[in-house]
Design a protein around this motif. Structure first.
Motif, PDB file in Angstrom:
ATOM      1  N   HIS A 162       0.133   3.248  11.366  1.00 36.82           N
ATOM      2  CA  HIS A 162       0.662   1.940  11.783  1.00 36.82           C
ATOM      3  C   HIS A 162       1.931   1.568  11.035  1.00 36.82           C
ATOM      4  CE1 HIS A 162      -0.488  -0.083   8.133  1.00 36.82           C
ATOM      5  NE2 HIS A 162       0.012  -1.193   8.612  1.00 36.82           N
ATOM      6  N   GLN A 163       2.173   2.193   9.904  1.00 35.90           N
ATOM      7  CA  GLN A 163       3.391   1.872   9.126  1.00 35.90           C
ATOM      8  C   GLN A 163       4.601   2.653   9.632  1.00 35.90           C
ATOM      9  OE1 GLN A 163       0.642   3.371   7.808  1.00 35.90           O
ATOM     10  NE2 GLN A 163       0.164   2.634   5.766  1.00 35.90           N
ATOM     11  N   SER A 168       3.745  -5.772  15.615  1.00 36.35           N
ATOM     12  CA  SER A 168       5.149  -6.169  15.629  1.00 36.35           C
ATOM     13  C   SER A 168       6.055  -4.948  15.766  1.00 36.35           C
ATOM     14  CB  SER A 168       5.467  -6.947  14.354  1.00 36.35           C
ATOM     15  OG  SER A 168       6.832  -6.945  14.096  1.00 36.35           O
ATOM     16  N   CYS A 199      -6.986 -10.229  11.212  1.00 40.65           N
ATOM     17  CA  CYS A 199      -6.369  -9.300  10.263  1.00 40.65           C
ATOM     18  C   CYS A 199      -5.076  -9.942   9.734  1.00 40.65           C
ATOM     19  CB  CYS A 199      -6.049  -7.979  10.958  1.00 40.65           C
ATOM     20  SG  CYS A 199      -5.420  -6.721   9.856  1.00 40.65           S
ATOM     21  N   PRO A 200      -4.981 -10.110   8.438  1.00 38.87           N
ATOM     22  CA  PRO A 200      -3.868 -10.895   7.905  1.00 38.87           C
ATOM     23  C   PRO A 200      -2.554 -10.144   7.740  1.00 38.87           C
ATOM     24  CG  PRO A 200      -5.460 -10.412   6.190  1.00 38.87           C
ATOM     25  CD  PRO A 200      -5.943  -9.717   7.419  1.00 38.87           C
ATOM     26  N   ASP A 201      -2.592  -8.834   7.717  1.00 45.34           N
ATOM     27  CA  ASP A 201      -1.355  -8.122   7.367  1.00 45.34           C
ATOM     28  C   ASP A 201      -1.153  -6.852   8.192  1.00 45.34           C
ATOM     29  OD1 ASP A 201       0.726  -7.813   4.785  1.00 45.34           O
ATOM     30  OD2 ASP A 201       0.012  -5.915   5.576  1.00 45.34           O
ATOM     31  N   VAL A 202      -2.133  -5.988   8.190  1.00 48.40           N
ATOM     32  CA  VAL A 202      -1.989  -4.665   8.805  1.00 48.40           C
ATOM     33  C   VAL A 202      -1.757  -4.752  10.320  1.00 48.40           C
ATOM     34  CG1 VAL A 202      -3.202  -2.503   9.273  1.00 48.40           C
ATOM     35  CG2 VAL A 202      -3.310  -3.522   7.000  1.00 48.40           C
ATOM     36  N   GLN A 240     -11.979  -3.695   6.613  1.00 46.30           N
ATOM     37  CA  GLN A 240     -11.132  -2.554   6.232  1.00 46.30           C
ATOM     38  C   GLN A 240     -11.128  -1.614   7.422  1.00 46.30           C
ATOM     39  OE1 GLN A 240     -13.415  -0.605   3.269  1.00 46.30           O
ATOM     40  NE2 GLN A 240     -13.815  -2.446   2.100  1.00 46.30           N
ATOM     41  N   HIS A 241      -9.993  -1.048   7.718  1.00 46.70           N
ATOM     42  CA  HIS A 241      -9.989  -0.124   8.854  1.00 46.70           C
ATOM     43  C   HIS A 241      -8.856   0.875   8.803  1.00 46.70           C
ATOM     44  CE1 HIS A 241      -6.772  -2.358  11.125  1.00 46.70           C
ATOM     45  NE2 HIS A 241      -7.230  -3.363  10.403  1.00 46.70           N
ATOM     46  N   THR A 242      -9.067   2.013   9.477  1.00 51.56           N
ATOM     47  CA  THR A 242      -7.979   2.957   9.652  1.00 51.56           C
ATOM     48  C   THR A 242      -7.045   2.354  10.693  1.00 51.56           C
ATOM     49  OG1 THR A 242      -9.476   4.063  11.186  1.00 51.56           O
ATOM     50  CG2 THR A 242      -9.137   5.133   9.083  1.00 51.56           C
ATOM     51  N   ALA A 243      -5.775   2.617  10.563  1.00 47.32           N
ATOM     52  CA  ALA A 243      -4.814   2.013  11.491  1.00 47.32           C
ATOM     53  C   ALA A 243      -3.834   3.058  12.012  1.00 47.32           C
ATOM     54  CB  ALA A 243      -4.070   0.874  10.804  1.00 47.32           C
ATOM     55  N   PRO A 301      -0.953  -7.429  12.414  1.00 49.40           N
ATOM     56  CA  PRO A 301       0.285  -8.063  12.872  1.00 49.40           C
ATOM     57  C   PRO A 301       1.519  -7.207  12.597  1.00 49.40           C
ATOM     58  CG  PRO A 301      -0.907  -9.530  11.353  1.00 49.40           C
ATOM     59  CD  PRO A 301      -1.720  -8.291  11.499  1.00 49.40           C
ATOM     60  N   THR A 302       1.517  -6.491  11.486  1.00 53.32           N
ATOM     61  CA  THR A 302       2.663  -5.640  11.173  1.00 53.32           C
ATOM     62  C   THR A 302       2.775  -4.503  12.183  1.00 53.32           C
ATOM     63  OG1 THR A 302       2.299  -6.136   8.838  1.00 53.32           O
ATOM     64  CG2 THR A 302       3.804  -4.333   9.332  1.00 53.32           C
TER      65      THR A 302
END
Ligand SMILES: [Cu+2]
Lengths: 202, 157
Positions: free
Chosen positions: A179-180, A79, A70-73, A159-162, A75-76
């Motif tokens: 996740h945000q 983190s 997963c390139p963005d969601v 694509q996934h729910t986070a 790791p963010t």
């Protein structure tokens, strides 16, 4: 007349599409996922053998679904979770168990997951299994995901729910956070989660 | 003599013209660019930055080139009913006199199939290509998104 029947057909089509829509939040359709109900159990593979949710009774569990490519969601989110954990007192940290479950079992072996998660936090546990078992777990937790093929399959995304699913020390689904979420709100939720331990035991 | 001077003038104007065409620094400013450090076992990463368009016309970023990866694309993340979807973008438009921020969870430069695992402290060279032929060279530092206590952070001293 012809147009009218087309219009009716269109309305029916729209209704079908709307009824099949996925809920924005994982709880809305299935009562078994509602807060304060027992979180569905699972048994999956870590790099140190099988792990079940019930192994962590007495600890607050943070569940997160994703995949290592997963390139963005992911790791963010990981983190943010890492930073929230590191800012909590040591005693609180020890009462929390973060668990990452893969949505990409063909790529994410337990050892790969462990290597990936170590980068974020040494306490993270990564779980994988076969497609069938993971299908069941993701269904139980209302995780919606779908492979998003690219022109070159080497670069497929999912694509996934986070959400962070917060499970109380007595095994109840306490709440879920996007996740945000900010480090601050996650931190607050995590210390609340551990505090429910005393409350529930009284 | 006259032709010699004029050809010299022509030649020098060519020299002056070439660099300003390749790198219109005054039209676009890039700040805060970085490439996310890669956790072990992952082969994808992303670059983020702020793009400031100082002209009164929209600018379209068409492509980013770098030799560190097999493939680089422009992406956006959209939330469709709670499902996060990465959508390849044919271009990213920066409105006239406006700043666009490429950041986690939004527009980003998707770097796929990275040849060598990128570590904090390294630099990545890339070239941004805009509509109309303008290009912008850029060196972005690799940054970790995980705080490593007392290690390479800015709160060290
Ligand atoms: Cu992307």
């Amino acid at each position: 007349m012809k147009y009218k029947s087309y219009a009716i057909l269109l309305v029916i089509l729209i209704l079908i599409i709307l009824s099949g829509r996925n809920p924005t939040e994982p709880t809305t359709t299935n009562s078994s996922l509602a807060p304060d109900k027992t979180a569905p159990n699972f048994t999956l593979q870590s790099n140190q053998g099988p792990v079940s949710l019930t192994d962590f009774q007495g600890k607050g569990v943070i569940l997160f679904f994703g995949y290592t490519n997963c390139p963005d969601v992911c790791p963010t989110g990981l983190s943010t979770l890492t930073q929230a954990l590191k800012q909590l007192p040591k005693a609180t940290q020890q009462q929390l168990q973060p668990i990452f479950i893969t949505l990409d079992p063909t790529v994410d072996t337990p050892s790969r997951l462990s290597e990936y998660l170590q980068y974020f936090h040494p306490n993270f546990i990564g779980l994988s299994s076969n497609q069938h078992t993971l299908q069941q777990v993701t269904q139980d937790y209302h995780v919606i995901y779908k492979r998003q093929p690219q022109s070159n399959s080497e670069f497929d995304f999912i694509q996934h729910t986070a959400y962070f699913y917060l499970i109380s020390p007595t095994g109840n689904l306490s709440q879920y956070l996007p996740h945000q979420s900010s480090i601050t709100s996650l931190k607050k939720a995590l210390s609340m989660l551990v505090k429910t331990k005393q409350k529930e035991l009284i | 003599m006259k032709t010699l001077i004029s050809s010299a003038l022509l030649l020098s104007s060519l020299f002056i013209a070439t660099p300003s065409l390749a790198c219109d620094d005054h039209k676009l400013e890039v700040s805060g660019s970085y490439v996310r450090e890669m956790p072990p076992a992952s082969k994808n990463t992303a670059a983020y930055m702020q793009l400031k368009n100082t002209t009164d016309k929209p600018l379209k970023l068409l492509e980013v080139q770098s030799d560190i990866a097999k493939k680089i694309e422009l992406h956006n993340i959209v939330n469709v009913d709670g499902v996060l979807k990465m959508q390849p973008q044919p271009y990213i438009e920066i409105a006239a006199n406006d700043t666009l921020t490429l950041k986690p969870g939004g527009y980003h430069v998707m770097i796929m199939g990275v040849k060598k695992q990128l570590k904090q402290g390294e630099d990545v060279k890339m070239t941004l290509k805009f509509e109309g032929g303008m290009t912008k060279d850029l060196t972005a530092p690799v940054k970790s998104i995980v705080p490593k206590s007392a290690k390479a952070g800015h709160s060290g001293t």
